[in-house]
Scaffold this motif. Structure first.
Motif, short mmCIF file in Angstrom:
data_model
loop_
_atom_site.label_atom_id
_atom_site.label_comp_id
_atom_site.label_asym_id
_atom_site.label_seq_id
_atom_site.Cartn_x
_atom_site.Cartn_y
_atom_site.Cartn_z
N PHE A 182 0.83 -1.21 0.00
CA PHE A 182 0.00 0.00 0.00
C PHE A 182 0.86 1.26 0.00
O PHE A 182 0.42 2.30 0.44
N THR A 183 2.11 1.15 -0.48
CA THR A 183 2.97 2.33 -0.51
C THR A 183 2.50 3.26 -1.64
O THR A 183 1.63 2.88 -2.43
N HIS A 184 3.10 4.46 -1.71
CA HIS A 184 2.66 5.40 -2.73
C HIS A 184 2.96 4.90 -4.15
O HIS A 184 2.40 5.40 -5.11
N VAL A 185 3.86 3.91 -4.27
CA VAL A 185 4.14 3.37 -5.61
C VAL A 185 3.48 2.02 -5.84
O VAL A 185 3.74 1.36 -6.84
N SER A 186 2.61 1.60 -4.94
CA SER A 186 2.08 0.24 -5.03
C SER A 186 0.96 0.07 -6.05
O SER A 186 0.11 0.94 -6.22
N MET A 187 0.98 -1.10 -6.66
CA MET A 187 0.04 -1.42 -7.73
C MET A 187 -1.40 -1.53 -7.23
O MET A 187 -2.31 -1.08 -7.93
N TYR A 188 -1.61 -2.14 -6.04
CA TYR A 188 -3.00 -2.41 -5.62
C TYR A 188 -3.86 -1.12 -5.60
O TYR A 188 -4.86 -1.05 -6.31
N PRO A 189 -3.45 -0.09 -4.85
CA PRO A 189 -4.27 1.12 -4.85
C PRO A 189 -4.24 1.86 -6.19
O PRO A 189 -5.24 2.46 -6.60
N LYS A 190 -3.11 1.79 -6.91
CA LYS A 190 -3.02 2.49 -8.20
C LYS A 190 -4.00 1.91 -9.22
O LYS A 190 -4.60 2.64 -10.00
N LEU A 191 -4.13 0.59 -9.22
CA LEU A 191 -5.07 -0.05 -10.17
C LEU A 191 -6.50 0.37 -9.87
O LEU A 191 -7.29 0.61 -10.78
N TRP A 192 -6.81 0.49 -8.57
CA TRP A 192 -8.18 0.94 -8.22
C TRP A 192 -8.38 2.39 -8.59
O TRP A 192 -9.47 2.78 -9.04
N GLU A 193 -7.36 3.20 -8.39
CA GLU A 193 -7.49 4.61 -8.76
C GLU A 193 -7.79 4.74 -10.24
O GLU A 193 -8.67 5.50 -10.65
N ALA A 194 -7.07 3.92 -11.05
CA ALA A 194 -7.28 3.94 -12.50
C ALA A 194 -8.65 3.38 -12.88
O ALA A 194 -9.15 3.62 -13.97
#
Ligand code: ATP
Ligand code: MG
Ligand code: MG
Ligand code: MG
Length: 356
Positions: free
Chosen positions: A320-332
């Protein structure tokens, strides 16, 4: 009244440092009107503390200076954390817990078991799914049984490797060949993983993996792109869009994940639409096979040339870091970080009510 949310960080695994980054990021993005954060640190030796300092001091490892010794009793009558201030015993109630811990003794069902005993709702998968998701061998067996595509692999124990080194090495060479990937069966963040090209590297790789686990998995190497998909939900899980990783190194190792700024995440992945859909469908299937709850990031290999897709693994507490895929994919996919965290806590409460 805001819900009292315990956020667990640190932990005893090789992913301690990653957890500090993930947890700080979670705490910064949570809506303070709705949630009162109770930060709880676990040292590398497994000692628990209630943290009273700045979120920024968590990542630099100085959080112990501003903490009180604490324990989470498995006895449900406390429903929270017991901590000690100048010899005085205090209790901090916990309405729910978000274990932002990666790797063994955090992501593997052990902490989840403690929270079950304490009767406190928690974010993410339950005991069994967490344990299976952490263990790459059990994961592969279940996925294979369900007919999902996985790569060829072999399993050895540390004792087998040290007792019958020649046989183990020959077995790997005949059945998987080079290159291959040697991994501790239970870990994450690529800690203890080596891409192996010859016998000398194989020996070093097996020695390294044996430092982290009594069980070692060796996989055939796929010439591939790394692609990942985030899944969210309990009874009716849904998949995010698919992301692709362009590591700045030979594979997506620890350096490429957290240190090398040249590593790129491509969202959405540069794949044909039908492949994206195939991966999203497989992600939800894999999630259901492991009976995951709350969340998981499902990692895939997309083979160059053939376009074949293989399920690599499921991470039940993804980064869940600022570069992490899990939250980034949801943001997208239209779900902002803060809202994602709220949804995860809602899912935790929903699951708790479902069980009790
Ligand atoms: P995570 O941080 O996602 O939990 P992990 O430590 O569980 O990682 P894996 O995801 O299994 O480890 O592997 C790490 C990386 O190594 C993959 O993302 C991929 O780049 C590479 N890799 C692992 N296994 C293979 C394989 N069989 N073929 C090709 N590449 C592989
Ligand atoms: Mg993993
Ligand atoms: Mg992981
Ligand atoms: Mg992975």
């Amino acid at each position: 009244m805001p819900l009292k949310l315990g956020v667990l960080f640190g932990g005893q695994s090789g992913e301690h440092e990653v957890s500090l980054m993930s947890a700080a990021s979670v705490m910064k993005n949570i809506d303070r009107q709705k949630f009162e954060i109770i930060p709880i640190g676990i040292t590398k030796n497994g000692h628990w503390y209630l943290y009273k300092g700045d979120i920024d001091d968590i990542q630099n490892g100085n959080w112990l200076d501003n903490s009180y010794k604490a324990i989470l009793p498995p006895d449900p009558s406390y429903h929270g954390l017991i901590y000690f201030v100048n010899g005085e015993i205090k209790i901090e109630r916990l309405d729910a817990v978000f274990p932002v811990l990666h790797g063994p003794r955090g992501e593997d069902g052990t902490i989840q078991g403690l929270l079950e005993l304490a009767n406190i709702p928690y974010v993410g998968a339950g005991v069994t799914s967490s344990a299976v998701g952490m263990d790459k061998v059990f994961t592969k067996k279940l996925l294979e049984h369900a007919g999902l595509p996985i790569v060829p692999y072999l399993v050895f124990t540390k004792k087998q490797w040290y007792g019958q080194s020649e046989d183990v090495a020959e077995n790997i060479e005949t059945r998987l060949g080079y290159p291959n990937f040697v991994k501790p069966a239970n870990l994450g963040s690529s800690v203890g993983i080596t891409k192996v090209h010859d016998r000398v590297e194989l020996t070093e790789a097996l020695n390294l993996a044996a430092r982290y686990d009594r069980k070692i998995i060796v996989e055939k190497s796929i010439n591939c792109k790394d692609v990942e998909c985030s899944v969210l939900g309990n009874e009716n899980p849904r998949a995010s869009t698919v992301g692709e990783i362009m590591p700045a190194r030979e594979f997506y190792d620890y350096q490429a994940k957290y240190c090398d700024t040249a590593t790129r995440l491509l969202i959405p992945a540069q794949l044909p639409d039908e492949k994206i859909e195939e991966i999203r469908t497989l992600a939800v299937k894999a999630y259901k096979v492991l009976d995951c709850q709350g969340m998981a990031r499902v990692d895939f290999f997309y083979e160059n040339g053939t376009g074949n897709v293989y399920v690599n693994e499921l991470n039940t507490i993804p980064g869940f870091t600022h570069v992490s895929m899990y939250p980034k994919l949801w943001e997208a996919s239209g779900l902002a970080y803060g809202k994602l965290l709220e949804d995860l806590i809602d899912l935790a409460l929903e699951r708790f009510q479902d069980v009790h």
